[in-house]
Design a protein around this motif. Structure first.
Motif, PDB file in Angstrom:
ATOM      1  N   PRO A 233       0.778  -1.234   0.000  1.00 56.73           N
ATOM      2  CA  PRO A 233       0.000   0.000   0.000  1.00 56.73           C
ATOM      3  C   PRO A 233       0.816   1.293   0.000  1.00 56.73           C
ATOM      4  O   PRO A 233       0.256   2.361  -0.147  1.00 56.73           O
ATOM      5  N   ILE A 234       2.141   1.216   0.211  1.00 60.57           N
ATOM      6  CA  ILE A 234       2.912   2.460   0.340  1.00 60.57           C
ATOM      7  C   ILE A 234       3.532   2.873  -0.986  1.00 60.57           C
ATOM      8  O   ILE A 234       3.595   4.045  -1.314  1.00 60.57           O
ATOM      9  N   MET A 235       4.010   1.907  -1.764  1.00 56.97           N
ATOM     10  CA  MET A 235       4.557   2.180  -3.092  1.00 56.97           C
ATOM     11  C   MET A 235       5.693   3.202  -3.039  1.00 56.97           C
ATOM     12  O   MET A 235       5.823   4.045  -3.921  1.00 56.97           O
ATOM     13  N   GLY A 236       6.521   3.112  -1.996  1.00 58.23           N
ATOM     14  CA  GLY A 236       7.646   4.032  -1.895  1.00 58.23           C
ATOM     15  C   GLY A 236       7.231   5.487  -1.927  1.00 58.23           C
ATOM     16  O   GLY A 236       7.952   6.340  -2.432  1.00 58.23           O
ATOM     17  N   ALA A 237       6.055   5.789  -1.400  1.00 52.10           N
ATOM     18  CA  ALA A 237       5.459   7.135  -1.370  1.00 52.10           C
ATOM     19  C   ALA A 237       4.857   7.543  -2.704  1.00 52.10           C
ATOM     20  O   ALA A 237       4.236   8.598  -2.803  1.00 52.10           O
ATOM     21  N   GLY A 238       4.998   6.720  -3.750  1.00 50.34           N
ATOM     22  CA  GLY A 238       4.431   7.072  -5.048  1.00 50.34           C
ATOM     23  C   GLY A 238       2.929   7.211  -5.025  1.00 50.34           C
ATOM     24  O   GLY A 238       2.349   8.077  -5.697  1.00 50.34           O
ATOM     25  N   ALA A 239       2.254   6.363  -4.229  1.00 50.90           N
ATOM     26  CA  ALA A 239       0.791   6.428  -4.156  1.00 50.90           C
ATOM     27  C   ALA A 239       0.333   7.772  -3.615  1.00 50.90           C
ATOM     28  O   ALA A 239      -0.673   8.333  -4.062  1.00 50.90           O
ATOM     29  N   PHE A 240       1.072   8.310  -2.653  1.00 46.25           N
ATOM     30  CA  PHE A 240       0.680   9.573  -2.042  1.00 46.25           C
ATOM     31  C   PHE A 240       0.907  10.747  -2.995  1.00 46.25           C
ATOM     32  O   PHE A 240       0.110  11.683  -3.057  1.00 46.25           O
ATOM     33  N   ILE A 241       2.020  10.690  -3.733  1.00 46.53           N
ATOM     34  CA  ILE A 241       2.266  11.746  -4.719  1.00 46.53           C
ATOM     35  C   ILE A 241       1.190  11.704  -5.802  1.00 46.53           C
ATOM     36  O   ILE A 241       0.655  12.740  -6.215  1.00 46.53           O
ATOM     37  N   MET A 242       0.852  10.493  -6.259  1.00 45.11           N
ATOM     38  CA  MET A 242      -0.165  10.364  -7.295  1.00 45.11           C
ATOM     39  C   MET A 242      -1.515  10.892  -6.806  1.00 45.11           C
ATOM     40  O   MET A 242      -2.240  11.576  -7.535  1.00 45.11           O
ATOM     41  N   ALA A 243      -1.839  10.584  -5.553  1.00 42.55           N
ATOM     42  CA  ALA A 243      -3.098  11.083  -5.001  1.00 42.55           C
ATOM     43  C   ALA A 243      -3.096  12.609  -4.927  1.00 42.55           C
ATOM     44  O   ALA A 243      -4.108  13.268  -5.214  1.00 42.55           O
ATOM     45  N   GLU A 244      -1.949  13.180  -4.564  1.00 42.46           N
ATOM     46  CA  GLU A 244      -1.849  14.639  -4.458  1.00 42.46           C
ATOM     47  C   GLU A 244      -1.967  15.295  -5.826  1.00 42.46           C
ATOM     48  O   GLU A 244      -2.637  16.317  -5.989  1.00 42.46           O
ATOM     49  N   VAL A 245      -1.311  14.721  -6.837  1.00 44.83           N
ATOM     50  CA  VAL A 245      -1.275  15.325  -8.167  1.00 44.83           C
ATOM     51  C   VAL A 245      -2.605  15.161  -8.896  1.00 44.83           C
ATOM     52  O   VAL A 245      -3.082  16.081  -9.564  1.00 44.83           O
ATOM     53  N   THR A 246      -3.221  13.985  -8.764  1.00 42.47           N
ATOM     54  CA  THR A 246      -4.418  13.674  -9.560  1.00 42.47           C
ATOM     55  C   THR A 246      -5.726  13.994  -8.853  1.00 42.47           C
ATOM     56  O   THR A 246      -6.754  14.168  -9.503  1.00 42.47           O
ATOM     57  N   GLY A 247      -5.702  14.040  -7.526  1.00 45.47           N
ATOM     58  CA  GLY A 247      -6.941  14.214  -6.782  1.00 45.47           C
ATOM     59  C   GLY A 247      -7.736  12.931  -6.637  1.00 45.47           C
ATOM     60  O   GLY A 247      -8.843  12.938  -6.084  1.00 45.47           O
ATOM     61  N   ILE A 248      -7.194  11.819  -7.118  1.00 40.54           N
ATOM     62  CA  ILE A 248      -7.855  10.517  -6.973  1.00 40.54           C
ATOM     63  C   ILE A 248      -7.629  10.012  -5.552  1.00 40.54           C
ATOM     64  O   ILE A 248      -6.514  10.110  -5.036  1.00 40.54           O
ATOM     65  N   PRO A 249      -8.658   9.473  -4.891  1.00 38.13           N
ATOM     66  CA  PRO A 249      -8.476   8.987  -3.514  1.00 38.13           C
ATOM     67  C   PRO A 249      -7.355   7.961  -3.417  1.00 38.13           C
ATOM     68  O   PRO A 249      -7.187   7.113  -4.301  1.00 38.13           O
ATOM     69  N   TYR A 250      -6.611   8.059  -2.336  1.00 35.69           N
ATOM     70  CA  TYR A 250      -5.480   7.157  -2.124  1.00 35.69           C
ATOM     71  C   TYR A 250      -5.899   5.690  -2.197  1.00 35.69           C
ATOM     72  O   TYR A 250      -5.202   4.867  -2.799  1.00 35.69           O
ATOM     73  N   THR A 251      -7.023   5.348  -1.586  1.00 38.53           N
ATOM     74  CA  THR A 251      -7.450   3.947  -1.581  1.00 38.53           C
ATOM     75  C   THR A 251      -7.715   3.432  -2.985  1.00 38.53           C
ATOM     76  O   THR A 251      -7.431   2.275  -3.297  1.00 38.53           O
ATOM     77  N   ASP A 252      -8.252   4.286  -3.871  1.00 36.14           N
ATOM     78  CA  ASP A 252      -8.483   3.868  -5.261  1.00 36.14           C
ATOM     79  C   ASP A 252      -7.166   3.559  -5.961  1.00 36.14           C
ATOM     80  O   ASP A 252      -7.064   2.604  -6.741  1.00 36.14           O
ATOM     81  N   ILE A 253      -6.150   4.370  -5.680  1.00 36.23           N
ATOM     82  CA  ILE A 253      -4.833   4.157  -6.303  1.00 36.23           C
ATOM     83  C   ILE A 253      -4.226   2.844  -5.816  1.00 36.23           C
ATOM     84  O   ILE A 253      -3.677   2.065  -6.607  1.00 36.23           O
ATOM     85  N   VAL A 254      -4.317   2.581  -4.525  1.00 35.87           N
ATOM     86  CA  VAL A 254      -3.735   1.360  -3.967  1.00 35.87           C
ATOM     87  C   VAL A 254      -4.426   0.122  -4.527  1.00 35.87           C
ATOM     88  O   VAL A 254      -3.774  -0.862  -4.892  1.00 35.87           O
ATOM     89  N   VAL A 255      -5.750   0.146  -4.614  1.00 37.61           N
ATOM     90  CA  VAL A 255      -6.482  -1.001  -5.170  1.00 37.61           C
ATOM     91  C   VAL A 255      -6.085  -1.216  -6.625  1.00 37.61           C
ATOM     92  O   VAL A 255      -5.871  -2.355  -7.070  1.00 37.61           O
ATOM     93  N   ALA A 256      -5.974  -0.135  -7.382  1.00 41.01           N
ATOM     94  CA  ALA A 256      -5.603  -0.257  -8.799  1.00 41.01           C
ATOM     95  C   ALA A 256      -4.195  -0.826  -8.959  1.00 41.01           C
ATOM     96  O   ALA A 256      -3.888  -1.452  -9.984  1.00 41.01           O
ATOM     97  N   ALA A 257      -3.332  -0.633  -7.973  1.00 40.86           N
ATOM     98  CA  ALA A 257      -1.930  -1.077  -8.088  1.00 40.86           C
ATOM     99  C   ALA A 257      -1.746  -2.555  -7.786  1.00 40.86           C
ATOM    100  O   ALA A 257      -0.662  -3.098  -8.044  1.00 40.86           O
TER     101      ALA A 257
END
Length: 727
Positions: free
Chosen positions: A375-399
């Motif tokens: 779920p951490i993705m080396g902090a990439g998930a959090f940057i992606m959530a910040e840049v895209t506005g997509i909820p963090y949980t959606d990004i983690v599930v997609a990964a």
């Protein structure tokens, strides 16, 4: 627990001890006694400041980000020298300074101290006398001496920094003071600066504060990551001024120094998304990793992996795949993870029969894969959530599925290579006992609590804080109980481990600011659209190449931040969904760490194994080939990002997994026996057919797989194909 103590307790041999300790960098200082304690206290205070602000007492955005950046610069200059350090005893002659050095340091001191004194006077007049506006003379004259003094201190460090790890060079102390001066000025005028930065109303003081800040960021980035990122930032800065003379879509009207640098030092640049994520999510999870390290939970992860897979064929390589992936997910840096866990896994891989090149490549591939592992993705998930506005949980599930495909592919390659070379695992007598370690499975609780709280709807910051608390509590069930001393050590380590990310994110912010100011991102989007008129996959291939090139030589965080600013908008303009576009560039930014010719993770592994760096990077590229194919897979089949009907997701995943096996067999050259060149080519073709989601292509790939199996098992031979099988 020592090896002897562990054996006495019945746990068996302990393979991993301090496996996730951060190794000392070549230019890293190690001050002792009072100086070392003062720096450690400063580091712990820096970490504690972030935790207090994030959890209890929020600060105004610019103020918090500037304090995050300034604190990182100060700690960075105190702990990293401009030159490589030596472990030898101090040379008594090194303290003797020549007239040139003294003159340069005096000039640096004069400029920096004058600039700091003006800023300190402004703050003192405000606090003591309520004077909101300092004399105009002060802020109009402080900046140029400050910038020149900072430059002089940097140059002095390049030439005369001592090689003794225990000493802090005076020039670096001046750089710390310059960082404070920049912070003090920007915070003093922050209200007005928000309105005038990047416009004709910007003041000379704004310009020189920004110039000094950029100089400090670039020099610290050079010390921490080398010249690659600094050169890239320099190219982007030069592009801002050379635009009127450049052809085609690179042309722009150009900018004055005042407009450019004051714009760069706003939330559109240095204080933008990369530093926003660095000052919150990244430092939070780096501190979480530091707590795991201080409580020795990281050692347990690796020992548990050895107990599970160490005895299997090629066991250490399989352990590297799992353990390095897990640790890489947490610590957020591919090359750093290679150096820490690779110091254990690479010698063991060589021992069971892997070549030095393959050992280093496996470690580099697994560590890089940790950056895409939820779920951490080396902090990439959090940057992606910040840049895209997509909820963090959606990004983690997609990964989840792409990460599964990547690690399954690497595992297959490792296993097939062990089969091909008839390798064995480590003797059970040399491995930790599984039956003992399974009783300590509660040590996974910090990770489990982190994942649960993230998906239960808690904020990322609260989830990270609870994970840290869980690591401290769980440690009381081990010999490594975390008391005040250990917590202090974890806070100290957290700050030291985060400094590279602070510098890298600030440098990436400069690039993002240039892209926003010049509009080159939008023009790149137009270029991609033009290419896509001919062939959309050609446009995607072009986007892949640019993402990899932008990421070469850069840490993952910076690589993705830049690719997201340059490439992702172009893909979105093509009609690619936002999530798919950002995952596409994220994967290639991550995999630039194992892509020749500039493969930082592979080079780090080669240094440990003693193999040729370029050959190691080529081998790592082969092992990580799945990561270069998976983005095209989820571009064509969004089901692999958990988007679609459940049956379609299951179908896409199952066929993709079979495709990964066939691809691995083709790359390694082993498919139920040694495979000829022709069989390998057909295997790769069948794999690509399975990877392309669709019933017809799946049936073609499956038919090829079955036919090759029969061929390899000698059920079908050339004679039976020619004459038919007879009894």
């Amino acid at each position: 627990m020592s090896v002897d103590a562990a054996a006495a307790a019945g746990a068996g041999p302990v393979i991993a001890q301090d496996v996730d300790d951060e190794p000392m960098a070549p230019n890293q200082r190690d001050p002792q006694a009072r100086a070392g304690l003062m720096i450690a206290a400063l580091c712990a205070a820096y970490t504690l400041f972030h935790l207090v602000v994030m959890v209890l007492y929020p600060l105004e955005t610019w103020t918090y980000r500037m304090m995050h950046l300034c604190g990182g610069l100060i700690i960075g200059y105190l702990t990293y020298s401009a030159l490589t350090q030596s472990d030898d005893a101090a040379d008594p002659t090194s303290s003797r300074r020549g007239p040139m050095e003294i003159a340069l340091l005096l000039a640096a001191a004069a400029g920096v101290i004058y600039g700091l004194a003006v800023v300190a006077y402004a703050w003192g007049a405000w606090w003591l006398a309520g004077v909101a506006m300092p004399p105009a003379f002060g802020f109009s004259t402080y900046g140029l001496p400050l910038a020149l003094g900072t430059t002089a201190a940097i140059v002095a460090g390049w030439i005369w920094s001592p090689r003794d790890r225990a000493r802090v060079y005076p020039g670096d102390l001046l750089l710390c003071l310059a960082s404070i001066a920049v912070l003090g000025y920007i915070l003093f005028v922050v209200g007005a600066l928000r309105m005038r930065a990047g416009t004709a109303l910007a003041q000379p003081g704004d310009l020189w504060a920004a110039v000094t800040g950029v100089l400090l960021i670039l020099e610290l980035t050079r010390r921490l990551t080398g010249l690659a990122l600094v050169v890239i930032v320099g190219v982007f800065i030069a592009y801002s001024f050379l635009g009127p003379w450049l052809p085609g879509f690179l042309n722009h009207r150009g900018y004055t120094a005042t407009r450019f640098f004051t714009y760069i030092f706003t939330d559109q640049g240095v204080l933008g998304d990369p530093i926003a994520v660095s000052s919150t999510y990244i430092i939070l999870f780096i501190v979480f990793a530091a707590f795991l390290q201080a409580s020795k939970v990281g050692d347990y992860f690796v020992n548990f992996a050895f107990a599970c897979a160490g005895q299997a064929r090629g066991g250490p390589a399989k352990v590297a795949v799992f353990a390095s992936g897990l640790m890489g997910m947490i610590n957020g840096t591919s090359a750093g993870n290679v150096v820490s866990t690779g110091s254990l896994t690479i010698p063991l891989m060589k021992r069971v029969g892997y070549s030095a090149k393959s050992s280093a490549a496996i470690e580099a591939t697994a560590s890089s894969g940790g950056q895409i592992l939820p779920p951490i993705m080396g902090a990439g998930a959090f940057i992606m959530a910040e840049v895209t506005g997509i909820p963090y949980t959606d990004i983690v599930v997609a990964a989840i599925i792409p990460a599964l495909l990547y690690f399954v592919s690497v595992y297959f390659m490792v296993d097939l290579q062990a089969l091909k070379l008839d390798m064995k695992g480590l003797p059970r007598s040399e491995l930790p006992r599984f039956d003992v370690l399974i009783k300590q499975v509660y040590l996974f609780l910090p990770i489990i609590i982190l994942i649960y709280t993230l998906f239960a709807g808690y904020s990322v910051i609260r989830a990270g804080a609870m994970g840290m608390a869980a690591a401290a509590v769980v440690s009381w069930l081990t010999p490594y109980k975390m008391g005040p001393r250990q917590i202090f050590k974890a806070l100290d380590m957290g700050a030291r481990m985060s400094i590279q990310m602070v510098a890298v994110c600030a440098a990436a912010g400069v690039i993002v600011g240039v892209i926003a100011l010049t509009g080159v991102g939008a023009r790149f989007s137009s270029l991609l659209l033009t290419i896509a008129d001919q062939n959309q996959y050609l446009a995607m291939f072009f986007a892949m190449c640019i993402s990899i090139i932008l990421g070469m030589g850069m840490p993952t965080t910076a690589a993705y931040a830049v690719a997201a600013a340059v490439v992702a908008p172009g893909l979105i303009a093509l009609g690619v969904p936002v999530l798919v576009a950002h995952f596409f560039v994220f994967y290639y930014a991550v995999m630039s760490a194992i892509t020749p010719p500039v493969a930082l993770a592979a080079y780090a592994g080669a240094a440990l194994s003693g193999s040729d760096p370029m050959k190691t990077s080529v081998e790592a590229f082969k092992l990580g080939l799945a990561a270069f194919i998976v983005p095209f897979m989820f571009f064509g089949a969004h089901e692999l990002l958990m988007q679609g009907e459940p049956l379609d997701i299951v179908h896409a995943t199952a066929t993709a997994l079979l495709g990964m096996f066939l691809l691995s067999a083709g790359v390694i050259g082993y498919y139920f026996g040694h495979a000829s060149l022709l069989v390998r080519l057909v295997l790769v073709g069948a794999a690509l057919s399975m990877i392309s989601v669709g019933w017809i292509t799946d049936l073609i790939g499956l038919a090829c797989a079955v036919a090759l199996f029969l061929w390899q098992r000698r059920v079908v031979t050339a004679a039976t194909l020619t004459h038919g099988k007879t009894d």
